[in-house]
Design an enzyme around this catalytic site. Structure first.
Site, short mmCIF file in Angstrom:
data_model
loop_
_atom_site.label_atom_id
_atom_site.label_comp_id
_atom_site.label_asym_id
_atom_site.label_seq_id
_atom_site.Cartn_x
_atom_site.Cartn_y
_atom_site.Cartn_z
N GLU A 41 0.83 -1.20 0.00
CA GLU A 41 0.00 0.00 0.00
C GLU A 41 0.87 1.26 0.00
O GLU A 41 1.83 1.38 0.77
CB GLU A 41 -0.90 0.00 1.23
CG GLU A 41 -1.81 1.21 1.32
CD GLU A 41 -2.69 1.20 2.57
OE1 GLU A 41 -3.68 1.95 2.60
OE2 GLU A 41 -2.37 0.45 3.52
N LYS A 123 -9.41 2.23 -2.44
CA LYS A 123 -9.70 1.76 -1.07
C LYS A 123 -11.05 2.29 -0.60
O LYS A 123 -11.30 3.50 -0.62
CB LYS A 123 -8.57 2.23 -0.14
CG LYS A 123 -8.61 1.69 1.26
CD LYS A 123 -7.38 2.15 2.03
CE LYS A 123 -7.31 1.59 3.43
NZ LYS A 123 -6.07 2.05 4.13
N CYS A 158 -5.54 -3.09 2.97
CA CYS A 158 -5.20 -2.90 4.38
C CYS A 158 -6.43 -2.88 5.30
O CYS A 158 -6.98 -3.91 5.63
CB CYS A 158 -4.36 -1.63 4.51
SG CYS A 158 -3.38 -1.54 6.04
#
Length: 268
Positions: A41, A123, A158
C-alpha cells in the site's frame, strides 16, 4: 501460478527511490519465475507521510504506472501496483472514470503481462483512528475482479480487512484470490496475523497480504507479508525486513476446498 509479494522498504515521501525499489522488486520477481507480483500500500509515498500526499499524487496516466506497465510488458509478469495516491482530477482529465471530480484516492491498479491496465480499485474503508487518511482521501465505490491465471482476482486494501462483508461481495462475484496491499504497523501484529487468515477461511479462497517495512514519525510497518490458502494455512511469509515472498497457488485448490467443506452453500 507462482505469486510474489514484494515487501519493500518504503522511505517517507521518497518517490523516486521508492519507485526504483518497486521496479527492481518486480524485475526480481519476474526473474524468480513469478507470474504475478503484488506491491504494498502507498509504496511510492508511504502511508504515514500524509503531508506529502497532495504534492506527490499522480493520475492513472502518471509516471509511476507508466513505468510499471513498461516493466510488466518487458518482463512478462503481471503486477498489482498497490497502491499509490491518485489525483482524481488528473485521472478524470485523462478520460478515466473516477468517484469524484477532484480530490485524492488510495488506488491500486492491476497490470497484466502485456502492460495493460485491467482493473482499478480505490480503497473503500478509510482509516479514521488517529489517522489523516479519512480527511485527505475520497473512498472508492467499485469492487472489480480480474480473470488471471485461472483465478478470479479481487483486490482490497489494508484496513478493508476489518470489514468481512466486502469479502463476501467478492465471493459472490466469483473471487478465488484476493490481493491485499497494506501498510500495517506495529503493535497490531495479532490483528495482522488473524484478519487475512480469517478472510481466507470464511470465504474459502486465497488471501495474499503484501505489507511494507520502514519507519515513519508516527509508526513502523511490521512487514510479515503472507500468503494463506483456502484452509487458512500459511504457504509463505516473511519477517520485518525487505523480502520477496513467493508461493505456488492453484485454482483447483479453491474448488476442492469448497467441495470438501461446502460451508458457503450453507449461508442463510
Amino acid at each position: 501460478m507462482k505469486l510474489g509479494l514484494a515487501q519493500l522498504r518504503i522511505e517517507p515521501a521518497d518517490i523516486s527511490g521508492n519507485r526504483r525499489r518497486a521496479t527492481e522488486a518486480v524485475e526480481r520477481a519476474a526473474a524468480a519465475g513469478c507470474d504475478l507480483v503484488v506491491l504494498p500500500e502507498l509504496f511510492t509515498v508511504g502511508y504515514f507521510a500524509f503531508e506529502a500526499y497532495q504534492r506527490t499524487a499522480e493520475g492513472l496516466d502518471g509516471e509511476t504506472l507508466a513505468e510499471l506497465q513498461r516493466v510488466a510488458a518487458d518482463r512478462d509478469v503481471a503486477v498489482l501496483a498497490g497502491s499509490l495516491v491518485e489525483d482524481l482530477e488528473q485521472s478524470r482529465a485523462a478520460g478515466f472514470d473516477v468517484p469524484a471530480d477532484d480530490g485524492l484516492a488510495n488506488t491500486s491498479v492491476f497490470i497484466d503481462r502485456e502492460g495493460n491496465r485491467r482493473a482499478v480499485y480505490r480503497k473503500r474503508h478509510l482509516f479514521g483512528y488517529d489517522s489523516s487518511e479519512s480527511e485527505l482521501l475520497v473512498p472508492g465505490e467499485s469492487l472489480p475482479t480480474v480473470d488471471f491465471g485461472g483465478f478470479t482476482v479481487g483486490v482490497t486494501t489494508c484496513y478493508d480487512l476489518r470489514f468481512p462483508e466486502l469479502y463476501r461481495r467478492l465471493v459472490e462475484a466469483g473471487a478465488t484470490l484476493v490481493l491485499v496491499p497494506s501498510a500495517w504497523p506495529y503493535p497490531r501484529v495479532e490483528h495482522w496475523e488473524l484478519l487475512p487468515r480469517a478472510r481466507a477461511v470464511e470465504n474459502q479462497l486465497y488471501v495474499a497480504a503484501s505489507n511494507g517495512v520502514g519507519s515513519f514519525e508516527e509508526a513502523t510497518l511490521l512487514g510479515r507479508s503472507t500468503v494463506y490458502d483456502p484452509w487458512g494455512t500459511t504457504l509463505a511469509s516473511s519477517d520485518d525486513d525487505p523480502a520477496l515472498v513467493t508461493a505456488d497457488i492453484s485454482p483447483e485448490k479453491v474448488t476442492a476446498t469448497r467441495e470438501e467443506f461446502p460451508a458457503l452453500a450453507d449461508r442463510r
